[in-house]
Design an enzyme around this catalytic site. Sequence first.
Site, PDB file in Angstrom:
ATOM      1  N   GLY A  38       0.768  -1.230   0.000  1.00  0.00           N
ATOM      2  CA  GLY A  38       0.000   0.000   0.000  1.00  0.00           C
ATOM      3  C   GLY A  38       0.803   1.285   0.000  1.00  0.00           C
ATOM      4  N   ASP A  39       2.142   1.194   0.091  1.00  0.00           N
ATOM      5  CA  ASP A  39       2.946   2.414   0.106  1.00  0.00           C
ATOM      6  C   ASP A  39       4.366   2.130  -0.388  1.00  0.00           C
ATOM      7  OD1 ASP A  39       3.496   5.122   0.474  1.00  0.00           O
ATOM      8  OD2 ASP A  39       3.958   4.899   2.603  1.00  0.00           O
ATOM      9  N   TRP A  40       4.457   1.456  -1.531  1.00  0.00           N
ATOM     10  CA  TRP A  40       5.777   1.148  -2.084  1.00  0.00           C
ATOM     11  C   TRP A  40       6.438   2.414  -2.578  1.00  0.00           C
ATOM     12  CZ3 TRP A  40       7.480  -3.052  -0.397  1.00  0.00           C
ATOM     13  CH2 TRP A  40       6.774  -4.252  -0.434  1.00  0.00           C
ATOM     14  N   ASN A  44      10.701   2.955   1.707  1.00  0.00           N
ATOM     15  CA  ASN A  44      10.186   1.767   2.386  1.00  0.00           C
ATOM     16  C   ASN A  44      10.796   0.457   1.895  1.00  0.00           C
ATOM     17  OD1 ASN A  44       8.547   3.379   3.918  1.00  0.00           O
ATOM     18  ND2 ASN A  44       6.802   3.197   2.548  1.00  0.00           N
TER      19      ASN A  44
END
Length: 179
Positions: A38-40, A44
């Site tokens: 959900g937040d590549w 991260n």
Amino acid sequence: MHVLKDEKRIQLIEDGLKRFSTEVLPKLDSLPKQVIHGDWNEHNILASQNENGQFCVIGFLDIGDTIYSYRVLDVAIAMMYFCHLENALNSMTPIEAAGHVLAGYQSVFPLSETEISLLHASIAARFCQSLVYGAYMYTLNPENEYVLFSANKGWKIFEEFLKLPREEVLTTWRNMCAS
């Protein structure tokens, strides 16, 4: 969107969201789902350089946005963020940077042709989300420069992205995946 004051930016967001609502939303229910990060983004992903000088992914951070959702959206998220890294990746264009993300994903866990056809509009929607959310969070805490990370180059990249013909972009990505 009330935090946006520039009419041109508001129009860009409306255009991006319209594409998502007309192209992607009607097809979502037929697409595969899985647990997605959900937040590549590059902040991260942990990488290490091996003895041959190649970088390998060794881990991931920030799993707070992990949910069970459509896998195409997770790929679109990563592709959108990697559009911002064109200068760090041997001066490639944002489309090429995003294409490398897709090619890597395709080499391990291929998306269907339907999913690939929805990437352009899905990436546009993630630009919308990222740019509006960053602007909103900045109004809450103007000292938090991190929330403007995507906006630094993002508005210009987003505008250029929307101008590119969808099929031309998809053809470029398909060719990169075939190489």
